[in-house]
Every structure is written in C-alpha cells, then in structure tokens.
Design an enzyme around this catalytic site. Structure first.
Site, PDB file in Angstrom:
ATOM      1  N   LEU A  71     -11.306   4.890  14.032  1.00 34.26           N
ATOM      2  CA  LEU A  71      -9.836   4.926  13.984  1.00 34.26           C
ATOM      3  C   LEU A  71      -9.353   6.170  13.259  1.00 34.26           C
ATOM      4  O   LEU A  71      -8.259   6.653  13.482  1.00 34.26           O
ATOM      5  CB  LEU A  71      -9.307   3.685  13.256  1.00 34.26           C
ATOM      6  N   HIS A 116     -10.680   9.296   9.998  1.00 33.86           N
ATOM      7  CA  HIS A 116     -11.612   9.581   8.915  1.00 33.86           C
ATOM      8  C   HIS A 116     -10.859  10.210   7.774  1.00 33.86           C
ATOM      9  O   HIS A 116      -9.836  10.846   7.947  1.00 33.86           O
ATOM     10  CB  HIS A 116     -12.798  10.424   9.365  1.00 33.86           C
ATOM     11  N   GLU A 135     -14.323  12.823   1.762  1.00 31.29           N
ATOM     12  CA  GLU A 135     -15.643  12.485   1.227  1.00 31.29           C
ATOM     13  C   GLU A 135     -16.458  11.600   2.167  1.00 31.29           C
ATOM     14  O   GLU A 135     -17.092  10.640   1.749  1.00 31.29           O
ATOM     15  CB  GLU A 135     -15.502  11.764  -0.128  1.00 31.29           C
ATOM     16  N   LYS A 164     -12.970   0.213   6.613  1.00 31.07           N
ATOM     17  CA  LYS A 164     -13.067   1.522   5.960  1.00 31.07           C
ATOM     18  C   LYS A 164     -14.440   1.601   5.303  1.00 31.07           C
ATOM     19  O   LYS A 164     -14.779   0.776   4.467  1.00 31.07           O
ATOM     20  CB  LYS A 164     -11.950   1.620   4.921  1.00 31.07           C
ATOM     21  N   ASP A 176      -0.864   9.759  -3.348  1.00 36.82           N
ATOM     22  CA  ASP A 176      -1.267  10.477  -2.132  1.00 36.82           C
ATOM     23  C   ASP A 176      -0.373  10.066  -0.960  1.00 36.82           C
ATOM     24  O   ASP A 176      -0.857   9.777   0.127  1.00 36.82           O
ATOM     25  CB  ASP A 176      -2.746  10.198  -1.833  1.00 36.82           C
ATOM     26  N   HIS A 211      -0.231  10.722   6.880  1.00 37.41           N
ATOM     27  CA  HIS A 211      -1.454  10.048   7.326  1.00 37.41           C
ATOM     28  C   HIS A 211      -1.673   8.747   6.584  1.00 37.41           C
ATOM     29  O   HIS A 211      -2.470   7.925   6.989  1.00 37.41           O
ATOM     30  CB  HIS A 211      -2.720  10.855   7.060  1.00 37.41           C
ATOM     31  N   ASP A 229      -4.095   3.435   1.965  1.00 37.82           N
ATOM     32  CA  ASP A 229      -4.963   4.381   1.272  1.00 37.82           C
ATOM     33  C   ASP A 229      -4.694   4.417  -0.230  1.00 37.82           C
ATOM     34  O   ASP A 229      -4.014   5.308  -0.742  1.00 37.82           O
ATOM     35  CB  ASP A 229      -4.819   5.783   1.872  1.00 37.82           C
TER      36      ASP A 229
HETATM   37  P1  ADP Z   1      -8.884   8.267   2.869  1.00 45.44           P
HETATM   38  O1  ADP Z   1      -8.758   7.508   1.587  1.00 45.44           O
HETATM   39  O2  ADP Z   1     -10.226   8.899   2.943  1.00 45.44           O
HETATM   40  O3  ADP Z   1      -7.750   9.219   3.126  1.00 45.44           O
HETATM   41  P2  ADP Z   1      -7.620   6.371   4.642  1.00 45.44           P
HETATM   42  O4  ADP Z   1      -7.560   4.989   4.104  1.00 45.44           O
HETATM   43  O5  ADP Z   1      -6.360   7.143   4.521  1.00 45.44           O
HETATM   44  O6  ADP Z   1      -8.839   7.163   4.025  1.00 45.44           O
HETATM   45  O7  ADP Z   1      -8.059   6.319   6.160  1.00 45.44           O
HETATM   46  C1  ADP Z   1      -8.300   7.486   6.911  1.00 45.44           C
HETATM   47  C2  ADP Z   1      -7.672   7.387   8.283  1.00 45.44           C
HETATM   48  O8  ADP Z   1      -8.182   6.246   8.984  1.00 45.44           O
HETATM   49  C3  ADP Z   1      -6.165   7.173   8.264  1.00 45.44           C
HETATM   50  O9  ADP Z   1      -5.459   8.390   8.166  1.00 45.44           O
HETATM   51  C4  ADP Z   1      -5.943   6.480   9.603  1.00 45.44           C
HETATM   52  O10 ADP Z   1      -5.928   7.410  10.663  1.00 45.44           O
HETATM   53  C5  ADP Z   1      -7.170   5.606   9.752  1.00 45.44           C
HETATM   54  N1  ADP Z   1      -6.922   4.261   9.206  1.00 45.44           N
HETATM   55  C6  ADP Z   1      -7.023   3.891   7.906  1.00 45.44           C
HETATM   56  N2  ADP Z   1      -6.722   2.589   7.735  1.00 45.44           N
HETATM   57  C7  ADP Z   1      -6.410   2.107   8.950  1.00 45.44           C
HETATM   58  C8  ADP Z   1      -5.983   0.820   9.431  1.00 45.44           C
HETATM   59  N3  ADP Z   1      -5.818  -0.188   8.592  1.00 45.44           N
HETATM   60  N4  ADP Z   1      -5.736   0.697  10.750  1.00 45.44           N
HETATM   61  C9  ADP Z   1      -5.883   1.755  11.587  1.00 45.44           C
HETATM   62  N5  ADP Z   1      -6.265   2.985  11.204  1.00 45.44           N
HETATM   63  C10 ADP Z   1      -6.528   3.184   9.902  1.00 45.44           C
HETATM   64 MG    MG Z   2      -5.886   8.991   3.631  1.00 44.62          MG
END
Ligand code: ADP
Ligand code: MG
Length: 851
Positions: free
Chosen positions: A468, A470, A473, A490, A579, A583, A602
């Site tokens: 979905l 990334h 890290e 995640k 943050d 995104h 996030d």
């Molecule tokens: P990070 O902490 O590394 O930034 P995120 O939690 O923001 O990670 O997740 C990275 C990406 O994964 C998000 O920008 C989104 O595109 C996708 N994503 C994260 N959580 C979800 C979710 N609950 N449903 C769908 N996509 C998600």
């Molecule tokens: Mg993020």
C-alpha cells in the site's frame, strides 16, 4: 578499472585465511556466510540465505581522525572503503581528492611533500583466529606474540588478517602535528574475482547501516538489514581467504526509493511495460560519526539534494549541483540529505565528485619520485561503488551503462530491469512461502487458512505482493487481514521498534476518535514488527494528485476540517504528531453510503508531553519531513509545542486548496524558505480568497505562540457553510443595530471598512436591489453596518420581495450569501475578526474559539 583496485589490494593486503582442517565442513560455512564490515569496526557474519546475523566481531573503528575541524585549516577526509584521502580547507575551492591512499602513504613514509609536510606512518598487523560457527575469538597473533582469548575445541578455525595503518602529518616549519588518521582494513584474497557468478546484489546506505540484498537474477529483494553503521566492505569466505564482494552505496533516500519500487508489483509492471529507467548520479557523501568525518562514494537519484546553508561562508563546502530534473512528479517525495553543522565549516551531505588535487597542493610529487609511479596509479574519479558496476553487465538483473566520458565530472548510470513479469511473479510467490516458514509465531495448521501467497504472523495475515505504501527506514505497509476483516499491515524493521512501540502506545490511547486511524493489534516475528491498522483507500496526497478513485467526488474542506479535528484530539491528549504532511493524512475507504473521511495516521514520530507540560525540549532531536517542518523545530534554542503541527497543517491546507502547491515554494527551497519565513499564497483560488488566506496566514506565523491552535481552526469561517455565514451576518447585524458610532464594536467594524464595501457598497449591487432598497430607507454606502442591515432586511422579507429581485439575489441561503460575499470578498473575514471583541457574548460564543 579492475587493474587499479587490484593494484591497491596487492599493495596493501596479503592472503589471509589459512586453509582449515576439514574441507567439507568448511565449504558449507564458506557458502553460507557473508561478512559485512561496518564503519564502527564491527564485522558481521551474516547468513547469505536469510540475512540473519550469526555473530559479530567487534574491533576498532575503521577510521579514526580528529573530530574537530578548524575553519580555514587544511584537513582531510578519509574514505573508509580503501583509505583514499580528500583534502579541504586552506583556501582550497571545495574538496579535492588526493592521488594516494593512507596505506600507500604509510608504505612510502617517511616522506615529504613539496609543500613542506612531513609524513610518518606505521602499520600494525594482527591475525585473529575465529570459530566460524560461533564467532568466538580464539586467539590473536601479532608482533606482540600470541594471545589466547578463549580456549576452544572448534573443528575449524578461520584466520582473519587485519592491518591498521596510522599516518601522521607534521608541518616542517613549526614541527607541529597537523593531522593524523588511522585506517584499518581486512586482508583479502585477490584471486578469483568473477562476480558474474555471484547470486546476490548488495545495496547499502552511505549514512546509516541500512542494507538491501537482491537476487542478482530476478531483482527480488532477499532481505533487508540494518547494521547501525555504514557498510564499508563485504566479503565472502573462500578456502583461500576473505574475498571482497562488490556492493553499491546509495544515499539513504535513494536506497529507500529504490527498495520501495522494487517491492511494488505495480511499479514492476509499469517498469516492465514502459522499460522505465532509473538514473543515478555519483556523489561523494561527507558524513560524520563519533570518530570523525568520513567520505564515501554514494549514488543518488534526482530527489536527493543538498540544501545550501543560510550563512554559507567562503569556507563552506559546496553542496552538489542538482542533476537535471526529469519532471515534477516526484517533487513531493524529495528529502534533502544535507545536514548543517552550526559551528564547523564542514558541510555534511552529498557533494559533487571532487577533482583530483593538483600537484601543488598534494604531497604526491615527492612520494611519486620515490615510488616509481606504481604506487600512484591514475586513480579514477569514479567512486569505488561504481567500479564493479561498469564492468559487470548485461545478463544480470541490472545493467549499468556509463553514458558520459570519464573526464566529465558527473557520470550517469542507468539502471535497467530486464526480466519479464512472469518470472517476477513466481519469484514473489516463492518468497512469500519462505516467509511463512520464517515467521516464528505461526503454527502449521494456520497455514491452511491463509490464502495463497499470504503470510501469517500471529493474528495478522498480509499479502507481501499488495504494497500500500512505504515509509522511512525500510517500513512497508501491506494489505492484509486481522480477525477476518481487511486491514493495513505496517511492517517495521528492528531499528524502528521503539517507534513501533511508541506508535502503538499512543494509538491505543488516541484511536477512539473518528479522525484518528484505528489500531487493531501488533505482532512480531524474528525479523519484523507488524502493526495492523484500519485499511484506508488513499492518502491525502493521492487525493490531491488525482490518484485515488474518489478525487473529484469529495469535499476538500470537509476533509481538512476532519483532519483538523483529528489533530485537535491528539493535542487534547498532549500528543504532538510532529510529522503532519499529506502522506500522513489518510482517506478511509468509502462506507456503504459512499462517504469517506480523513484520518490522521503515522504516529512514528509522535511525542507525548508529560502531564502539565506544553512543550518538549529538542534533546529528542528534530523530527518531521523536510519541507513540512516548523521553523522552531530546527532551532535548538527554541522549545517545540503543539504549534509545530499547526504550522505543518497550514502547509497542508494550502497544498489541498491549490491542488498540490506549497506556500514555501518548490521542494528544493522549501525548508530554507521556512527558516526565512518566506512564503506566498498567490496560487489560492479567488473563491473565498480572503477567508482562506486568513486561516493559512494564522497557521504559518513564524512565531509559534501566535499560531492558531487546532480547536480554533475548527471554528474558522473557512469551514462555515453558507447557512452559517448567513446566520453570523444576521447575528452581527442584530448586535450592532442599536450601537452608537463611538462604541467599541462599531469602531472595530468600521475601521478599514471602506475597503470592504469598496467605498460605496450601493454601487456594487444589482439594479433591482438598488431600486428596492431606495423604497424603504436610506442606507449609507460607506458603512458596513448598513450593508449588513440591508442583507438582514432582505433576508427577513425575502418572501415579500418582487420576483425579479428574488431572481437577482438567488435562493436562500447559498446563492443569497454568495450574492454579497462575491461582491464584497473581504466582508466575512473582516466582520469575523472585528466581532472578536464580542466573542464572550452568548450569541457569539458559537463562532469563536475561546481559550
Ligand atoms: P512511515 O512512518 O514510515 O512514514 P506510514 O505509516 O506513514 O509510514 O505509512 C507509509 C505509507 O503507507 C503511507 O504514506 C500510505 O501510503 C501507506 N499506508 C499507511 N497506513 C495505511 C493504511 N492504514 N491504509 C492504507 N495505506 C496506508
Ligand atoms: Mg509516513
């Protein structure tokens, strides 16, 4: 190219691992282990198949140099891969590569440069006997004799040779020591270098220990690892000794992008269809660790940029010039990787490949005389990681092509994927299956319930092919299931476990809100931690960029209001998100009625304020994503509060309302513009321009205490319906009806009122309304009060109005309000700000946020 590295290796290393007693047993160890040497002096013995670290050997750091660098003075940066040296300072323009390495200098010493620098050096060798199964050090052999470290009955012993090179430079005029450095290297066997048969490709990061291993045929990711310190060498073990393995060093963001792309099937398909090409640029990464500065050749993509520091003096090293842009599509994902050191003149980050220093500056001449040119071959300006790339070609997963001649400073390398989709699919399938068996917590009877190609970890099932998104890290988010409902999974690497734990802890506390992502559960196996979250359909960024299916069907203002209420909820619990960016605002999947909502997600960087505290100290480090970080976050002297989120949210509002623009400009200059407080809201659409500008201005204030809080944002007129606007105008009109001209509220309202009514509002309304108004009473064209009164009266008597006037004014409330606000665009926000003096009155409390 190989000739050069071979010369260096021959010069400084000898054959090193003694043939062990039992050949067969040894061979199995030899096949299975990969040795990874990191800057901090650790040698990691890693299983080639799983990527798991079997044991580590802790030795002295690979390079040790003086930590303090004095502005203006000549200084040197060593390359931990081969001990190459780069010089800087002392009136030099940028960094220069010296035509010799530390081992070469040691061998030539004592020697003198034509500038009067005296070199002394020494070399210390040691043999370390290690049990290859346990990693136990059995004994060491050196000039000082044999030292038994640990008695052992190990069947096989491997001997690893290490050399420590120390060089010291003195000024011949003053006799003072100018610089010193220690470089340590493992001895390697130079024979049999046919890397074509090697099954893996290793990619690593220039500034941290991230490392990715790919199958060299399919490009499939075999494993990810973090060694906590940059990788400086990789070796395999042959009966003849350690053998260097080529690996590629990338900027951390580039590695992240590349890794993300390689796992996404969508990208692979697109890539295969369009024959997409990825362009990398060689740079020199200047980094710092606890034993000093270092320089490493590092490949970057176009999104890795250096930010020119604000007060760049003549002594600062220059950041790299930006490679040409391919397009804007990736602008949002750009993160600059250069960090500024406040009190030193060293600029950390990615630099253009430096030129080789001229004879005048380098001590090479005197040494060259002595060494008869063998020691100082024409060292190629291409950094180490690319050398093997250029010689390795075609039939492997990637192809590296040198597209520019060597003498041109920048060399582009094209990375091309060459396999058909079918092959990749089957590889992915295989990897999914192996993962199932790896996940420690699954039991065999559970496999049956798991759909094909899915992986089960405890209660979580996920599909490694359905990526979905990334994050940072090495974090990946997959589609999955938790207790038979769809969810997002995640997956975090061990170094993010503290983030994962914090994220879960805070989510547990805060997810009871309609606009905060819901948390289901957390599981771990021996490699990763998995968090199951409510499954969303898109990010706010996808929505704005038109990538989500509901881009045009949803109300942006409503989404922003919901996001603000999620933030307000976090803040009310004392949680600062740190943050906030497009995104990290997710958009739910549509419910049965087709409605979607915004969710704050996030929580990896969240910070919980301790009870009663409103700010946290910066000791915890600046957090966030470049381009969205509040200015005070980067100022160590300032305390950071919930206001950091409000700043980022101001940027997000502008981003949404302008469909992708940023108030602080393009991605390259954003963060430095933020530090200057330099923004522009010129791309806001004309509709409700002043209301929108008012809110954003109040969030982008440089001074955090002046920024609106999240609860105040929720009450801002930007989010009011036309009906609410009408009600407000009516309440104001009623409130000021009987006031005298010298009352506080009327003074506030009429101050600068002429601009609002465009000098005489009567001249700006339709003829029908002008005629109608004249019938009843005289209205003063320069007064806001009279304009509001006219609005109120017409609304009140709307039913009795003549048909042509009704048509002209439009239906109540929407068209009617718009009739006035489109003619007097400043009316709403001006009236709202003027009536703040009445915010405590019962009628007005609903319109204002009162602290
Ligand atoms: P990070 O902490 O590394 O930034 P995120 O939690 O923001 O990670 O997740 C990275 C990406 O994964 C998000 O920008 C989104 O595109 C996708 N994503 C994260 N959580 C979800 C979710 N609950 N449903 C769908 N996509 C998600
Ligand atoms: Mg993020």
């Amino acid at each position: 190219m190989w000739k050069i590295s071979t010369t260096i290796l021959l010069f400084c290393l000898q054959i090193t691992v003694l043939t062990p007693v039992c050949e067969a047993n040894f061979l199995s160890i030899h096949d299975s282990l990969l040795f990874v040497s990191t800057l901090d002096g650790t040698l990691h013995a890693v299983s080639k198949t799983t990527g798991k670290t079997q044991w580590t050997l802790q030795e002295e750091p690979v390079i040790k140099v003086p930590v303090e660098v004095t502005a203006g003075k000549l200084s040197f940066l060593p390359d931990p891969k081969d001990g190459s040296l780069y010089a800087l300072g002392d009136g030099m323009n940028g960094i220069k590569k010296l035509p010799f390495t530390i081992p070469q200098l040691v061998s030539a010493s004592p020697c003198k440069s034509n500038e009067g620098i005296l070199y002394t050096g020494h070399k210390k060798d040691v043999w370390i006997a290690v049990d290859p199964v346990t990693g136990e050090k059995i004994r060491t052999l050196s000039m000082d004799g044999t030292q038994k470290v640990c008695p052992s009955d190990a069947e096989n012993v491997i001997y690893i040779g290490r050399s420590e090179y120390t060089i010291t430079m003195f000024d011949s005029k003053t006799g003072h020591k100018r610089w010193n450095a220690t470089f340590t290297d493992y001895s390697t066997n130079v024979a049999n270098k046919d890397s074509k048969d090697y099954d893996y490709k290793h990619l690593s990061s220039s500034s941290n220990g991230m490392s990715v291993t790919l199958d060299s045929k399919s490009g499939e990711i075999k494993w990810l690892n973090n060694y906590n310190s940059p990788v400086v060498a990789m070796y395999s073990l042959s009966p003849d000794g350690l053998q260097k393995i080529p690996f590629y060093t990338f900027a951390p963001e580039t590695l992240e992008h590349l890794t993300g792309k390689l796992t996404s099937r969508l990208w692979k398909e697109k890539f295969l269809k369009h024959g997409d090409q990825e362009v990398f640029y060689p740079t020199l990464y200047v980094g710092e660790y606890e034993h000093g500065f270092y320089a490493l050749g590092s490949l970057v993509d176009e999104t890795t940029v250096a930010v020119a520091p604000k007060n760049q003096g003549p002594l600062l090293l220059e950041g790299p010039k930006l490679p040409p842009k391919k397009g804007n599509s990736r602008e949002e994902t750009s993160t600059a990787s250069t960090k500024r050191r406040e009190h030193s003149y060293m600029m950390l980050g990615h630099h253009e490949i430096p030129e080789e220093s001229s004879n005048k500056m380098s001590p090479a001449l005197a040494i060259t005389d002595k060494s008869n040119n063998v020691i100082f071959p024409n060292i190629d300006p291409v950094p180490e990681p690319m050398k093997p790339n250029i010689t390795t070609t075609a039939d492997q997963g990637y192809q590296y092509i040198d597209v520019k001649v060597r003498t041109e400073q920048s060399i582009k390398i094209l990375l091309q994927k060459q396999l058909e989709a079918q092959k990749l699919m089957s590889q992915e399938q295989k990897s999914a299956q192996t993962s199932i068996h790896k996940s420690g917590s699954s039991s065999s009877d559970l496999y049956d319930a798991v759909p094909d190609g899915h992986v089960q970890v405890g209660k979580i099932v996920y599909n490694p092919k359905a990526v979905l998104g990334h994050g940072c890290e090495g974090t990946f988010v997959y589609k999955g299931r938790f207790e038979n409902r769809p969810c997002a999974v995640k997956r975090l690497l061990p170094e993010c476990f503290t983030f994962a734990d914090r994220e879960v802890e805070l989510l547990r506390e805060s997810d009871q809100h309609a606009h905060v992502i819901r948390y289901f559960c957390m599981e771990s196996d021996n490699q990763f931690r998995y968090i199951a979250l409510e499954l969303c359909g898109a990010t706010l960024q996808d929505y704005v960029e038109g990538k989500s299916q509901y881009s045009r069907t949803f109300d942006s203002l409503q989404l922003l209001h919901q996001a603000a209420s999620g933030i307000a909820h976090l803040h009310s619990l004392g949680i600062v998100h740190r943050d906030i960016k497009p995104h990290n605002v997710l958009i739910s999947q549509p419910d049965t009625g087709g409605n979607v909502k915004a969710l704050i997600s996030d929580f990896g960087l969240c910070k919980k304020l301790s009870a009663g505290r409103i700010s946290f100290s910066r000791r915890s480090g600046a957090a966030g994503t470049e381009g969205w970080i509040a200015p005070e976050m980067l100022d160590e002297d300032k305390r950071t509060t919930c206001a950091v989120d409000m700043f980022s949210f101001g940027c997000v509002i502008y981003y949404v309302l302008t469909r992708g623009k940023h108030p602080f400009g393009d991605s390259l200059r954003r963060q430095s513009n933020i530090l200057e407080g330099d923004y522009s809201l010129q791309s806001l659409p004309m509709t409700d321009f002043y209301v929108r500008r008012d809110l954003i201005d109040r969030l982008l204030c440089f001074e955090p205490s002046k920024r609106l809080c999240a609860k105040a944002v929720l009450k801002h007129p930007l989010f009011w319906s036309r009906e609410r606007q009408m009600a407000f105008f009516q309440d104001v009109s009623d409130r000021i009806e009987k006031e005298t001209v010298d009352s506080e509220v009327l003074i506030c309202l009429e101050e600068k009122g002429l601009e609002v009514v465009k000098f005489d509002w009567r001249k700006h309304i339709s003829e029908e309304l002008q005629n109608d108004l004249r019938k009843f009473r005289t209205y003063k064209g320069e007064n806001i009060r009279d304009l509001l009164r006219a609005m109120r009266n017409k609304k009140h008597h709307y039913r009795e109005l003549p048909e042509d006037l009704k048509r002209s004014l439009g239906a109540i409330p929407d068209q009617f309000v718009q009739y006035f606000t489109s003619r007097f665009p400043k009316l709403l926000i001006h009236t709202y700000n003027a009536l703040r003096c009445c915010q405590y009155e019962r009628v007005f409390q609903q319109y204002y946020y009162i602290e």
